[in-house]
Scaffold this motif. Structure first.
Motif, PDB file in Angstrom:
ATOM      1  N   VAL A  56       0.845  -1.191   0.000  1.00 55.09           N
ATOM      2  CA  VAL A  56       0.000   0.000   0.000  1.00 55.09           C
ATOM      3  C   VAL A  56       0.889   1.254   0.000  1.00 55.09           C
ATOM      4  O   VAL A  56       1.766   1.388   0.847  1.00 55.09           O
ATOM      5  CB  VAL A  56      -0.910   0.022   1.244  1.00 55.09           C
ATOM      6  CG1 VAL A  56      -1.679   1.331   1.328  1.00 55.09           C
ATOM      7  CG2 VAL A  56      -1.876  -1.151   1.204  1.00 55.09           C
ATOM      8  N   PRO A  57       0.682   2.183  -0.940  1.00 55.38           N
ATOM      9  CA  PRO A  57       1.467   3.421  -0.932  1.00 55.38           C
ATOM     10  C   PRO A  57       0.991   4.357   0.182  1.00 55.38           C
ATOM     11  O   PRO A  57      -0.211   4.544   0.377  1.00 55.38           O
ATOM     12  CB  PRO A  57       1.197   4.026  -2.312  1.00 55.38           C
ATOM     13  CG  PRO A  57      -0.146   3.493  -2.689  1.00 55.38           C
ATOM     14  CD  PRO A  57      -0.238   2.116  -2.090  1.00 55.38           C
ATOM     15  N   VAL A  58       1.908   4.920   0.940  1.00 52.63           N
ATOM     16  CA  VAL A  58       1.567   5.860   2.004  1.00 52.63           C
ATOM     17  C   VAL A  58       2.463   7.089   1.885  1.00 52.63           C
ATOM     18  O   VAL A  58       3.509   7.053   1.240  1.00 52.63           O
ATOM     19  CB  VAL A  58       1.742   5.239   3.409  1.00 52.63           C
ATOM     20  CG1 VAL A  58       0.797   4.071   3.612  1.00 52.63           C
ATOM     21  CG2 VAL A  58       3.187   4.818   3.641  1.00 52.63           C
ATOM     22  N   CYS A  59       2.031   8.161   2.511  1.00 47.76           N
ATOM     23  CA  CYS A  59       2.850   9.369   2.620  1.00 47.76           C
ATOM     24  C   CYS A  59       3.210   9.579   4.086  1.00 47.76           C
ATOM     25  O   CYS A  59       2.416   9.291   4.981  1.00 47.76           O
ATOM     26  CB  CYS A  59       2.106  10.590   2.086  1.00 47.76           C
ATOM     27  SG  CYS A  59       1.954  10.614   0.285  1.00 47.76           S
ATOM     28  N   VAL A  60       4.397  10.104   4.313  1.00 50.44           N
ATOM     29  CA  VAL A  60       4.904  10.282   5.665  1.00 50.44           C
ATOM     30  C   VAL A  60       5.306  11.738   5.866  1.00 50.44           C
ATOM     31  O   VAL A  60       6.060  12.306   5.075  1.00 50.44           O
ATOM     32  CB  VAL A  60       6.124   9.364   5.932  1.00 50.44           C
ATOM     33  CG1 VAL A  60       6.614   9.537   7.368  1.00 50.44           C
ATOM     34  CG2 VAL A  60       5.773   7.916   5.647  1.00 50.44           C
ATOM     35  N   GLY A  61       4.768  12.352   6.931  1.00 48.44           N
ATOM     36  CA  GLY A  61       5.167  13.703   7.312  1.00 48.44           C
ATOM     37  C   GLY A  61       5.826  13.661   8.671  1.00 48.44           C
ATOM     38  O   GLY A  61       5.290  13.060   9.607  1.00 48.44           O
ATOM     39  N   VAL A  62       6.993  14.267   8.781  1.00 50.61           N
ATOM     40  CA  VAL A  62       7.763  14.223  10.030  1.00 50.61           C
ATOM     41  C   VAL A  62       7.998  15.647  10.516  1.00 50.61           C
ATOM     42  O   VAL A  62       8.485  16.504   9.772  1.00 50.61           O
ATOM     43  CB  VAL A  62       9.115  13.511   9.827  1.00 50.61           C
ATOM     44  CG1 VAL A  62       9.845  13.368  11.160  1.00 50.61           C
ATOM     45  CG2 VAL A  62       8.918  12.151   9.178  1.00 50.61           C
ATOM     46  N   ALA A  63       7.632  15.908  11.774  1.00 56.20           N
ATOM     47  CA  ALA A  63       7.830  17.235  12.354  1.00 56.20           C
ATOM     48  C   ALA A  63       7.784  17.121  13.873  1.00 56.20           C
ATOM     49  O   ALA A  63       7.541  16.039  14.431  1.00 56.20           O
ATOM     50  CB  ALA A  63       6.761  18.208  11.858  1.00 56.20           C
ATOM     51  N   GLY A  64       8.004  18.259  14.543  1.00 53.21           N
ATOM     52  CA  GLY A  64       8.111  18.267  15.996  1.00 53.21           C
ATOM     53  C   GLY A  64       6.801  18.208  16.741  1.00 53.21           C
ATOM     54  O   GLY A  64       6.782  17.933  17.944  1.00 53.21           O
ATOM     55  N   THR A  65       5.671  18.484  16.081  1.00 52.66           N
ATOM     56  CA  THR A  65       4.358  18.410  16.717  1.00 52.66           C
ATOM     57  C   THR A  65       3.393  17.687  15.788  1.00 52.66           C
ATOM     58  O   THR A  65       3.645  17.553  14.588  1.00 52.66           O
ATOM     59  CB  THR A  65       3.804  19.816  17.026  1.00 52.66           C
ATOM     60  OG1 THR A  65       3.470  20.477  15.793  1.00 52.66           O
ATOM     61  CG2 THR A  65       4.816  20.657  17.801  1.00 52.66           C
ATOM     62  N   LYS A  66       2.270  17.251  16.340  1.00 58.77           N
ATOM     63  CA  LYS A  66       1.286  16.562  15.520  1.00 58.77           C
ATOM     64  C   LYS A  66       0.732  17.459  14.421  1.00 58.77           C
ATOM     65  O   LYS A  66       0.539  17.031  13.277  1.00 58.77           O
ATOM     66  CB  LYS A  66       0.137  16.047  16.396  1.00 58.77           C
ATOM     67  CG  LYS A  66       0.465  14.836  17.242  1.00 58.77           C
ATOM     68  CD  LYS A  66      -0.780  14.355  17.963  1.00 58.77           C
ATOM     69  CE  LYS A  66      -0.504  13.087  18.749  1.00 58.77           C
ATOM     70  NZ  LYS A  66      -1.708  12.593  19.459  1.00 58.77           N
ATOM     71  N   THR A  67       0.452  18.723  14.766  1.00 54.95           N
ATOM     72  CA  THR A  67      -0.097  19.653  13.777  1.00 54.95           C
ATOM     73  C   THR A  67       0.870  19.860  12.633  1.00 54.95           C
ATOM     74  O   THR A  67       0.486  19.843  11.450  1.00 54.95           O
ATOM     75  CB  THR A  67      -0.439  20.994  14.439  1.00 54.95           C
ATOM     76  OG1 THR A  67      -1.389  20.770  15.495  1.00 54.95           O
ATOM     77  CG2 THR A  67      -1.020  21.965  13.439  1.00 54.95           C
ATOM     78  N   LEU A  68       2.143  20.037  12.950  1.00 54.08           N
ATOM     79  CA  LEU A  68       3.151  20.229  11.907  1.00 54.08           C
ATOM     80  C   LEU A  68       3.394  18.937  11.129  1.00 54.08           C
ATOM     81  O   LEU A  68       3.670  18.974   9.929  1.00 54.08           O
ATOM     82  CB  LEU A  68       4.450  20.736  12.526  1.00 54.08           C
ATOM     83  CG  LEU A  68       4.444  22.198  12.991  1.00 54.08           C
ATOM     84  CD1 LEU A  68       5.741  22.534  13.721  1.00 54.08           C
ATOM     85  CD2 LEU A  68       4.244  23.146  11.806  1.00 54.08           C
ATOM     86  N   ALA A  69       3.262  17.784  11.799  1.00 48.19           N
ATOM     87  CA  ALA A  69       3.429  16.508  11.095  1.00 48.19           C
ATOM     88  C   ALA A  69       2.323  16.317  10.064  1.00 48.19           C
ATOM     89  O   ALA A  69       2.566  15.842   8.952  1.00 48.19           O
ATOM     90  CB  ALA A  69       3.437  15.360  12.098  1.00 48.19           C
TER      91      ALA A  69
END
Length: 346
Positions: A56-69
């Motif tokens: 399954v293709p997924v996208c990943v966002g990485v940041a210091g807070t949930k909102t920024l992630a």
């Protein structure tokens, strides 16, 4: 099939995090540690592992807070050049600010259309505008929830992860109808079937319920006055007995159904759950638990001959009622049903 694939994806993602919070059927937060390069690499590893093990293709966002992630995940989805992974710490600050200036506040996690409209009246139109807003003023005008969003946009973690509870608090069986149910008899049939299926779930998970809530509803957009009956039945002792539950559900809906109303959905919900092994109270007064293990017998028959092989009373129908949810276009159960495995010929 969707639920099964979701569980597989979440299991793979969980391997990479110091903690994991499954936010919805297709979203999960996970705790990562490392410098910007390591975080970027971790995001790529997660995406590659999910594709390799689940497909399954997924996208990943990485940041210091949930909102920024969540914001980083949006960037990853909309920019194919990033390869499905966006770690904000690895991006130039000027680029991030430019994106935040272009994206409206409504594109941010937790900011709905109505909130965005009110923000616009205050001159706050973009994510960058909201980030620069006074958190105290935002709390005064809106809520502490939106204040936390502002703080998280500025790197202050305010939304902690939530540990998943192992003990369930309720089990629900709820469906919409393909055609409206307009008679009391029809609603009795609905409740007889739904109560049995809910009782079967309790038995499968080794649980008993102390109360049951039945609900139904017409369309909120239909002309005229709507009807939304609901009733809660409390059992004298915890039970998973389908006979007691069917009787209670049918009696409750019979009293509150409006004849002629076009009901489009209904459901049963079991509350006050506890392990069946813990419900060892001796039932000397002949109440719900005095019945033989009907649920166990029904479960064994259904497991061998199918879910429609046996039922209780008006709920024991070999063919699905006319109002049942249509499933002609359901996805094949490729991952959980042997008879539906795809066949490949070369």
């Amino acid at each position: 099939m969707y639920g099964d694939l979701s569980a597989r994806v979440m299991e793979v993602v969980g391997r990479f995090g110091t903690w994991q919070e499954v936010y919805s059927i297709d979203e999960s937060f996970a705790g990562l540690v490392g410098d910007p390069a390591q975080l970027q690499a971790a995001g790529r590893d997660i995406r590659a592992a999910v594709m390799r093990h689940v497909g399954v293709p997924v996208c990943v966002g990485v940041a210091g807070t949930k909102t920024l992630a969540k914001f980083a995940n949006r960037i990853a989805k909309q920019n194919p050049a990033l390869g499905g992974v966006c770690a904000l710490a690895s991006m130039p600050a000027g680029h991030i600010e430019g994106v935040q200036q272009r994206v409206p506040a409504s594109g941010l996690w937790g900011v709905g259309g109505k909130t965005a409209s009110k923000l616009k009246m205050m001159g706050i139109e973009s994510i960058a505008d909201l980030k620069a807003a006074d958190p105290a003023l935002i709390r005064k005008k809106f809520s502490v929830v939106l204040q936390r969003t502002v703080l998280e946009l500025n790197g202050t973690e305010c939304i902690p992860h939530t540990e998943e509870r192992v003990d369930k608090q309720q089990i629900m069986f709820s469906r919409s109808f393909s055609t409206p149910v307009t008679t009391v008899e029809g609603m009795e049939q609905v409740m007889a079937i739904y109560a049995q299926r809910g009782a079967a779930r309790l038995a499968e998970e080794g649980l008993m319920a102390t109360s049951m809530t039945v609900t139904a509803g017409t369309s909120r957009f239909a002309a005229g006055e709507g009807s939304f009956p609901a009733a809660t039945i409390r059992f004298t002792t915890p039970t998973q007995d389908p006979i007691a539950m069917v009787r209670a559900a049918v009696a409750a809906i019979r009293q509150s159904t409006v004849p002629g109303a076009a009901y489009l959905r209904a459901g049963v919900m079991f509350n006050g759950l506890e392990p069946a092994a813990a419900s060892g109270m001796l039932d000397v007064f002949g109440t719900e638990n005095s019945q033989p293990d009907v649920g166990g017998v029904l479960g064994e028959v259904r497991s061998k001959f199918g879910s429609t092989a046996i039922g209780i009373g008006i709920g024991g129908l070999a063919e699905a009622p006319q109002w049942s949810m249509k499933r002609e276009h359901s996805s094949p159960r490729y991952t959980t049903e042997w008879s539906e495995l795809p066949v490949v010929r070369a």
